[in-house]
Design an enzyme around this catalytic site. Structure first.
Site, PDB file in Angstrom:
ATOM      1  N   ASP A 226     -23.904 -74.712  12.884  1.00 22.28           N
ATOM      2  CA  ASP A 226     -24.148 -75.492  14.100  1.00 22.28           C
ATOM      3  C   ASP A 226     -24.216 -76.997  13.789  1.00 22.28           C
ATOM      4  O   ASP A 226     -24.862 -77.408  12.827  1.00 22.28           O
ATOM      5  CB  ASP A 226     -25.489 -75.102  14.735  1.00 22.28           C
ATOM      6  CG  ASP A 226     -25.615 -73.618  15.025  1.00 22.28           C
ATOM      7  OD1 ASP A 226     -25.074 -72.807  14.254  1.00 22.28           O
ATOM      8  OD2 ASP A 226     -26.284 -73.266  16.005  1.00 22.28           O
ATOM      9  N   HIS A 228     -24.375 -79.180  16.866  1.00 17.99           N
ATOM     10  CA  HIS A 228     -25.180 -79.527  18.045  1.00 17.99           C
ATOM     11  C   HIS A 228     -25.200 -81.016  18.387  1.00 17.99           C
ATOM     12  O   HIS A 228     -26.258 -81.617  18.557  1.00 17.99           O
ATOM     13  CB  HIS A 228     -26.614 -79.015  17.866  1.00 17.99           C
ATOM     14  CG  HIS A 228     -26.790 -77.590  18.297  1.00 17.99           C
ATOM     15  ND1 HIS A 228     -26.507 -77.155  19.571  1.00 17.99           N
ATOM     16  CD2 HIS A 228     -27.192 -76.493  17.611  1.00 17.99           C
ATOM     17  CE1 HIS A 228     -26.738 -75.853  19.658  1.00 17.99           C
ATOM     18  NE2 HIS A 228     -27.143 -75.427  18.485  1.00 17.99           N
ATOM     19  N   ASP A 255     -21.343 -73.707  18.253  1.00 21.20           N
ATOM     20  CA  ASP A 255     -22.420 -74.629  18.655  1.00 21.20           C
ATOM     21  C   ASP A 255     -22.146 -76.053  18.176  1.00 21.20           C
ATOM     22  O   ASP A 255     -22.948 -76.674  17.481  1.00 21.20           O
ATOM     23  CB  ASP A 255     -23.795 -74.129  18.171  1.00 21.20           C
ATOM     24  CG  ASP A 255     -24.335 -72.998  19.043  1.00 21.20           C
ATOM     25  OD1 ASP A 255     -23.554 -72.433  19.827  1.00 21.20           O
ATOM     26  OD2 ASP A 255     -25.537 -72.686  18.951  1.00 21.20           O
ATOM     27  N   ASP A 258     -24.251 -79.663  22.802  1.00 22.48           N
ATOM     28  CA  ASP A 258     -25.592 -79.435  23.384  1.00 22.48           C
ATOM     29  C   ASP A 258     -26.690 -79.905  22.426  1.00 22.48           C
ATOM     30  O   ASP A 258     -26.515 -79.969  21.227  1.00 22.48           O
ATOM     31  CB  ASP A 258     -25.830 -77.968  23.752  1.00 22.48           C
ATOM     32  CG  ASP A 258     -25.200 -77.569  25.077  1.00 22.48           C
ATOM     33  OD1 ASP A 258     -24.914 -78.475  25.880  1.00 22.48           O
ATOM     34  OD2 ASP A 258     -25.001 -76.364  25.306  1.00 22.48           O
ATOM     35  N   ARG A 259     -27.846 -80.194  23.047  1.00 18.98           N
ATOM     36  CA  ARG A 259     -29.033 -80.676  22.337  1.00 18.98           C
ATOM     37  C   ARG A 259     -28.841 -82.119  21.865  1.00 18.98           C
ATOM     38  O   ARG A 259     -29.462 -83.019  22.370  1.00 18.98           O
ATOM     39  CB  ARG A 259     -29.411 -79.769  21.147  1.00 18.98           C
ATOM     40  CG  ARG A 259     -29.807 -78.362  21.546  1.00 18.98           C
ATOM     41  CD  ARG A 259     -31.240 -78.325  21.989  1.00 18.98           C
ATOM     42  NE  ARG A 259     -31.718 -76.980  22.239  1.00 18.98           N
ATOM     43  CZ  ARG A 259     -32.892 -76.707  22.771  1.00 18.98           C
ATOM     44  NH1 ARG A 259     -33.701 -77.674  23.100  1.00 18.98           N
ATOM     45  NH2 ARG A 259     -33.261 -75.464  22.982  1.00 18.98           N
ATOM     46  N   ASN A 287     -22.725 -69.508  21.036  1.00 17.98           N
ATOM     47  CA  ASN A 287     -23.327 -69.205  22.348  1.00 17.98           C
ATOM     48  C   ASN A 287     -23.450 -70.452  23.217  1.00 17.98           C
ATOM     49  O   ASN A 287     -23.555 -70.352  24.444  1.00 17.98           O
ATOM     50  CB  ASN A 287     -24.696 -68.536  22.180  1.00 17.98           C
ATOM     51  CG  ASN A 287     -25.696 -69.408  21.452  1.00 17.98           C
ATOM     52  OD1 ASN A 287     -25.444 -69.826  20.321  1.00 17.98           O
ATOM     53  ND2 ASN A 287     -26.823 -69.679  22.073  1.00 17.98           N
ATOM     54  N   HIS A 288     -23.406 -71.656  22.602  1.00 16.88           N
ATOM     55  CA  HIS A 288     -23.493 -72.892  23.395  1.00 16.88           C
ATOM     56  C   HIS A 288     -22.133 -73.373  23.905  1.00 16.88           C
ATOM     57  O   HIS A 288     -22.086 -74.357  24.641  1.00 16.88           O
ATOM     58  CB  HIS A 288     -24.194 -73.992  22.610  1.00 16.88           C
ATOM     59  CG  HIS A 288     -25.687 -73.920  22.739  1.00 16.88           C
ATOM     60  ND1 HIS A 288     -26.396 -74.629  23.686  1.00 16.88           N
ATOM     61  CD2 HIS A 288     -26.596 -73.180  22.066  1.00 16.88           C
ATOM     62  CE1 HIS A 288     -27.679 -74.345  23.571  1.00 16.88           C
ATOM     63  NE2 HIS A 288     -27.830 -73.462  22.598  1.00 16.88           N
ATOM     64  N   HIS A 336     -20.542 -66.528  14.673  1.00 20.86           N
ATOM     65  CA  HIS A 336     -21.645 -67.431  15.018  1.00 20.86           C
ATOM     66  C   HIS A 336     -22.995 -66.733  14.996  1.00 20.86           C
ATOM     67  O   HIS A 336     -23.947 -67.203  14.372  1.00 20.86           O
ATOM     68  CB  HIS A 336     -21.433 -68.069  16.398  1.00 20.86           C
ATOM     69  CG  HIS A 336     -22.563 -68.976  16.770  1.00 20.86           C
ATOM     70  ND1 HIS A 336     -22.749 -70.197  16.172  1.00 20.86           N
ATOM     71  CD2 HIS A 336     -23.602 -68.820  17.636  1.00 20.86           C
ATOM     72  CE1 HIS A 336     -23.846 -70.757  16.658  1.00 20.86           C
ATOM     73  NE2 HIS A 336     -24.381 -69.936  17.551  1.00 20.86           N
ATOM     74  N   ARG A 384     -34.668 -63.824  21.265  1.00 17.99           N
ATOM     75  CA  ARG A 384     -34.079 -64.802  22.195  1.00 17.99           C
ATOM     76  C   ARG A 384     -33.998 -64.267  23.624  1.00 17.99           C
ATOM     77  O   ARG A 384     -33.755 -65.025  24.553  1.00 17.99           O
ATOM     78  CB  ARG A 384     -32.659 -65.168  21.760  1.00 17.99           C
ATOM     79  CG  ARG A 384     -32.579 -65.817  20.403  1.00 17.99           C
ATOM     80  CD  ARG A 384     -31.123 -66.000  20.006  1.00 17.99           C
ATOM     81  NE  ARG A 384     -30.989 -66.419  18.633  1.00 17.99           N
ATOM     82  CZ  ARG A 384     -30.953 -67.682  18.222  1.00 17.99           C
ATOM     83  NH1 ARG A 384     -31.041 -68.658  19.095  1.00 17.99           N
ATOM     84  NH2 ARG A 384     -30.813 -67.980  16.946  1.00 17.99           N
ATOM     85  N   HIS A 411     -26.278 -70.130  13.936  1.00 13.59           N
ATOM     86  CA  HIS A 411     -27.088 -69.762  15.109  1.00 13.59           C
ATOM     87  C   HIS A 411     -28.592 -69.995  14.970  1.00 13.59           C
ATOM     88  O   HIS A 411     -29.288 -70.036  15.966  1.00 13.59           O
ATOM     89  CB  HIS A 411     -26.800 -68.286  15.418  1.00 13.59           C
ATOM     90  CG  HIS A 411     -27.252 -67.772  16.752  1.00 13.59           C
ATOM     91  ND1 HIS A 411     -27.152 -68.495  17.928  1.00 13.59           N
ATOM     92  CD2 HIS A 411     -27.784 -66.570  17.109  1.00 13.59           C
ATOM     93  CE1 HIS A 411     -27.595 -67.757  18.934  1.00 13.59           C
ATOM     94  NE2 HIS A 411     -27.991 -66.588  18.462  1.00 13.59           N
TER      95      HIS A 411
END
Length: 482
Positions: A226, A228, A255, A258-259, A287-288, A336, A384, A411
């Protein structure tokens, strides 16, 4: 049953230590300490609500909902239980469930301005959701936005001084100039941004859901986890390990966005390298890379701010084209999230997944993107709230069934940037150091050299970035919790 007074005071000591760990951002330790407090006194709702808050910080929303619900069961008048559960529901995009929880908080604390603010944001989100559902065009009638974009017709103003693509070919000189512009917080012209994203879409569309990668003897291959939206840390990876090329290929394992608040810069850089050198840059879905996540965690807002509304839809379409998994030399399986809720899944089953859609809430595709390893054997519910947790025996059987040696996944944030689990048969790699500017973790990447393909793990620390906070473009309601 009465709780022993000595246990009550010991439990309070554990709670104090847990609070200190939480304030120092040592959330896993805080969870362990709250758990010890609960074992001594399971009639205190505060312990469950506090542990729920620590789970929230670790993005373990399923566990947060469980703990908040337990707090409510222990003390139905404890408003923070509803508050924490509402926050977890929001983080998962379950706006209607969150609304019920915040309505309850408001009822219990009518003068709480903070609760009122969150309730209002929640009501707005639910209204927006209903409106979007009402005007949505059925999937089979929808024409891809990509088909309506003609980037050749977009004028580039003479005064534009940024990176330019001459003709149809993305060159290394262009990518270097673009990266340097991004580093200095300059924008890429929309004409070239469209060109990069559309060219990447065509390449990704043609790929299978499970991509085979051949690394010749004596050659190496790098796997990153990730990122991010942490663009300056991405530049540092390239500084440490060289730019992507045929001789120095990379896989970024989902990923990307995001964030972090430089997600546009990250995704355009990765896509530009894919255009420049398809065999030097492999990209997997995380997943993002989905509408729901992007709406909540900042990418959608950032795209709207730095590019425009058309790009929001376009990125959603392109993310649906990303492959779900990769296989190095038929021996290393890279995904991922993780493995499956059933045994006997073959590589041919993964190849057969129709991935051109938003991630479903169950099934193989969902589990590839969302699942996590667990220390215990067998399978368990996901912390989660999506996917599942799987043990070493599950990993071992999957590897044996498919004649594989190793699973590499991402992840999850890890203190050292990586973690080796399941008797050395599973490695987690995470490449966003000091995640969200607060976790204090290192980042890592893995280099494999053929033919041995022994994992050589390189760790690195975060580098400074301009003063734009993580989640700067996220939905108001989620910023309230971050």
């Amino acid at each position: 049953m009465e709780v022993d007074n000595s246990n009550v005071s010991k439990a309070e000591e554990f709670k104090r230590s847990a609070n200190e760990a939480f304030n120092a951002h040592r959330f896993t330790q805080a969870i362990e300490l709250y758990t010890q407090a609960i074992e001594l006194n399971d009639k205190n709702a505060v312990y469950y609500a506090n542990r729920a808050f620590a789970h929230l910080r670790l993005e373990e929303y399923g566990s947060a909902i469980q703990d908040a619900t337990r707090a409510i069961e222990v003390d139905p008048k404890y408003s923070k239980g509803y508050y924490r559960r509402g926050a977890a529901h929001l983080a998962m995009g379950k706006f209607k469930e969150a609304l019920k929880d915040f309505q309850q908080v408001k009822k219990m604390c009518p003068n709480d301005t903070d609760a009122s603010k969150k309730l209002k944001e929640c009501e707005k989100a639910v209204m927006k959701l209903k409106f979007e559902e009402a005007i949505a065009v059925p999937e089979h009638q929808r024409r891809p936005i990509a088909d309506s974009i003609d980037f050749h017709s977009i004028d580039v103003e003479p005064q534009y001084s940024g990176a330019r693509i001459e003709g149809d070919v993305v060159t290394l000189d262009f990518v270097k100039k673009m990266m340097d512009d991004f580093k200095n917080q300059k924008c890429l012209h929309k004409c070239y941004a469209f060109q990069i994203v559309l060219q990447t879409r065509e390449m990704l569309k043609a790929l299978p859901s499970l991509v085979d990668i051949n690394v010749p003897d004596g050659k190496h291959f790098t796997v990153c986890g990730d990122v991010h939206g942490q663009y300056y840390d991405l530049l540092n990876i390239f500084e440490l390990n060289g730019l992507p090329s045929e001789e120095n290929p990379y896989l970024f394992n989902g990923d990307f966005v995001d964030r972090g608040s430089f997600s546009v810069e990250v995704i355009l850089t990765l896509f530009a390298f894919k255009c420049m050198c398809p065999s030097g840059m492999y990209l997997a879905r995380g997943n993002h890379e989905s509408k729901n996540m992007n709406k909540i965690y900042g990418f959608e807002g950032e795209v709207r701010s730095k590019l425009n509304e058309t790009f929001v839809e376009l990125f959603s379409e392109v993310f649906c084209c990303l492959p779900l998994a990769h296989l190095i030399n038929e021996k290393i399986f890279i995904v991922h999230g993780g493995l499956f809720s059933v045994d006997g899944v073959k590589l041919s089953d993964i190849r057969a997944i129709d991935r051109f859609c938003e991630p479903p809430e169950e099934g193989l595709m969902c589990e590839l993107l969302w699942s996590d390893p667990q220390p215990l054997p067998g399978r368990g519910p996901s912390k989660r709230g999506v996917g599942l947790s799987f043990g070493a025996d599950v990993t071992k059987r999957f590897l044996q069934d498919n004649n594989l040696d190793l699973v590499v996944r991402s992840h999850e944030v890890k203190d050292e940037g990586y973690e080796i689990d399941h008797d050395g048969k599973l490695i987690t790699v995470f490449s966003a150091p000091n995640y969200c500017d607060q976790m204090g973790n290192k980042g890592a990447f893995i280099k494999f050299e053929a033919p041995a393909l022994k994992p050589n793990i390189v760790t690195f620390s975060a580098v400074p970035h301009p003063d734009v906070k993580p989640m700067a473009y996220a939905n108001n309601f989620l910023r309230l919790f971050s």
